[in-house]
Each structure stands twice: as C-alpha cells, then as structure tokens.
Design a protein around this motif. Sequence first.
Motif, PDB file in Angstrom:
ATOM      1  N   CYS A  34       1.006  -1.122  -0.057  1.00 18.20           N
ATOM      2  CA  CYS A  34      -0.106  -0.033  -0.064  1.00 18.20           C
ATOM      3  C   CYS A  34       0.796   1.373   0.098  1.00 18.20           C
ATOM      4  O   CYS A  34       0.274   2.140  -0.677  1.00 18.20           O
ATOM      5  N   CYS A  35       1.967   1.214   0.419  1.00 22.62           N
ATOM      6  CA  CYS A  35       2.725   2.519   0.672  1.00 22.62           C
ATOM      7  C   CYS A  35       3.253   2.999  -0.942  1.00 22.62           C
ATOM      8  O   CYS A  35       3.411   3.915  -1.149  1.00 22.62           O
ATOM      9  N   GLY A  71       6.876  -0.700   0.861  1.00 26.70           N
ATOM     10  CA  GLY A  71       5.914  -1.676   1.507  1.00 26.70           C
ATOM     11  C   GLY A  71       6.734  -2.496   2.093  1.00 26.70           C
ATOM     12  O   GLY A  71       7.740  -2.848   2.395  1.00 26.70           O
ATOM     13  N   VAL A  99       6.538   1.764   8.121  1.00 29.30           N
ATOM     14  CA  VAL A  99       7.089   0.848   9.181  1.00 29.30           C
ATOM     15  C   VAL A  99       7.370  -0.657   8.632  1.00 29.30           C
ATOM     16  O   VAL A  99       8.057  -1.065   9.001  1.00 29.30           O
ATOM     17  N   CYS A 100       6.574  -0.838   7.657  1.00 26.70           N
ATOM     18  CA  CYS A 100       6.808  -2.219   6.999  1.00 26.70           C
ATOM     19  C   CYS A 100       8.077  -2.224   6.442  1.00 26.70           C
ATOM     20  O   CYS A 100       8.962  -3.237   6.817  1.00 26.70           O
ATOM     21  N   PHE A 106       3.601  -4.283  11.357  1.00 29.31           N
ATOM     22  CA  PHE A 106       3.091  -5.359  12.408  1.00 29.31           C
ATOM     23  C   PHE A 106       2.971  -6.565  11.696  1.00 29.31           C
ATOM     24  O   PHE A 106       2.394  -7.580  12.544  1.00 29.31           O
ATOM     25  N   CYS A 129       2.068   4.751   8.826  1.00 26.27           N
ATOM     26  CA  CYS A 129       1.621   3.612   7.895  1.00 26.27           C
ATOM     27  C   CYS A 129       0.270   4.006   7.335  1.00 26.27           C
ATOM     28  O   CYS A 129      -0.817   4.031   8.225  1.00 26.27           O
ATOM     29  N   PRO A 130       0.241   4.569   6.287  1.00 28.78           N
ATOM     30  CA  PRO A 130       1.201   4.811   5.528  1.00 28.78           C
ATOM     31  C   PRO A 130       1.823   6.281   5.796  1.00 28.78           C
ATOM     32  O   PRO A 130       1.056   7.121   6.304  1.00 28.78           O
TER      33      PRO A 130
HETATM   34  S1  SF4 Z   1       3.449   0.812   6.266  1.00 34.17           S
HETATM   35 FE1  SF4 Z   1       1.139   0.628   6.361  1.00 34.17          FE
HETATM   36  S2  SF4 Z   1       0.674   1.317   4.429  1.00 34.17           S
HETATM   37 FE2  SF4 Z   1       2.946   1.172   4.179  1.00 34.17          FE
HETATM   38  S3  SF4 Z   1       3.074  -1.069   3.475  1.00 34.17           S
HETATM   39 FE3  SF4 Z   1       2.963  -1.286   5.518  1.00 34.17          FE
HETATM   40  S4  SF4 Z   1       0.819  -1.511   5.987  1.00 34.17           S
HETATM   41 FE4  SF4 Z   1       0.881  -0.720   3.878  1.00 34.17          FE
END
Ligand code: SF4
Length: 167
Positions: A34-35, A71, A99-100, A106, A129-130
């Motif tokens: 999603c990022c 991402g 953060v990913c 997470f 996030c994001p």
């Molecule tokens: S940080 Fe949030 S928005 Fe970005 S890839 Fe991870 S879950 Fe998706």
Amino acid sequence: MGIEEFPAITTRLDAVQAWGRSNSLWPLAFGTACCAIEFMSVAASVFDLSRFGAELIRFSPRQSDLLLVAGTVTFKQAPILRQIWEQMPDPKWVISMGVCASSGGFYNNYCTVQGIDQIVPVDVYIAGCPPRPEAILEAVMKIQHKIANPRTTPASQFLVKEPHFDY
Ligand code: SF4
C-alpha cells in the motif's frame, strides 16, 4: 551591483556536481504494498515530486540513483531487492518508506524481513503507516541536503553499515 558586472563566477567542482546530483534524482520505486500507492500520489499533480527534480521515476536500476522501498518486503523478495540495489550505479541512496519497510511493521512473522537495513544500506527512514506524502517529500529533501552538503553533513551519516543477509 548586478551580476552582469561580474565577468565570471567561481565555485568548486564538487559543489557544482553535488548541486546537480541533488536536483536531478532519478528514483526507482520498489513498491510491494500500500505504501507504493501513497508514493504514486506524491508523483501526481497535487504534491508534485517534479518540483524537487525527482519526477523521472525509472524502473531500471541502471538508470536510477535513489531506491525508494515502499511496502512490506518478504524473504523471498529480499534477494531481488539486493540485486536491484547492486545494479544501481554509484553514488546511490536509499529511502525506506513506512514501518513495513523500516521494521517489518505489524508483520512480525516468519516470512517478513524485519527492516530492509538487513538487505541494503538505508539513508533515510520514513515513519508512518502509510506515511503522509509530505513525509516522503521531506525524505527527498533530506537526501538532497545530504548530497548537496557532504562537508556539513555529519560523517556518521555516511557510515552506513554494510548489511549482512544470508539468502
Ligand atoms: S506501512 Fe502501512 S501502508 Fe505502508 S505497506 Fe505497510 S501496511 Fe501498507
């Protein structure tokens, strides 16, 4: 006294080189989740990455000098990310977006890399996030500052630890 009264302007070659590099970044977006969508909004008209001279997004590592990892990165993708980074010519810089990419977020599980600094050296991390588009623009500006001011940027910022990753 106007500039037209001076027949010449003096500067340093490395300063001109740094100025040129900092204002003509060619990003490669390694978007896996999603990022990456958020990054697309930065490239679009409202936030307009073009204002910073970094709108020429390439999907060829040999034509890029800014790797933007947006991402979640899995262990299966890790060797691909490393290969892309190795194929980019020097000098090159890396932004870890969200953060990913920065810590696994997470997704604290068996298949997710807990931070891309295990795979490639990271220059700037973006929290969130994001992350908001403004945060991405700020990261680009931090990279530009780092490139344009190699003498004023603390030396520690250039001591990027070479990551060790067993494929
Ligand atoms: S940080 Fe949030 S928005 Fe970005 S890839 Fe991870 S879950 Fe998706």
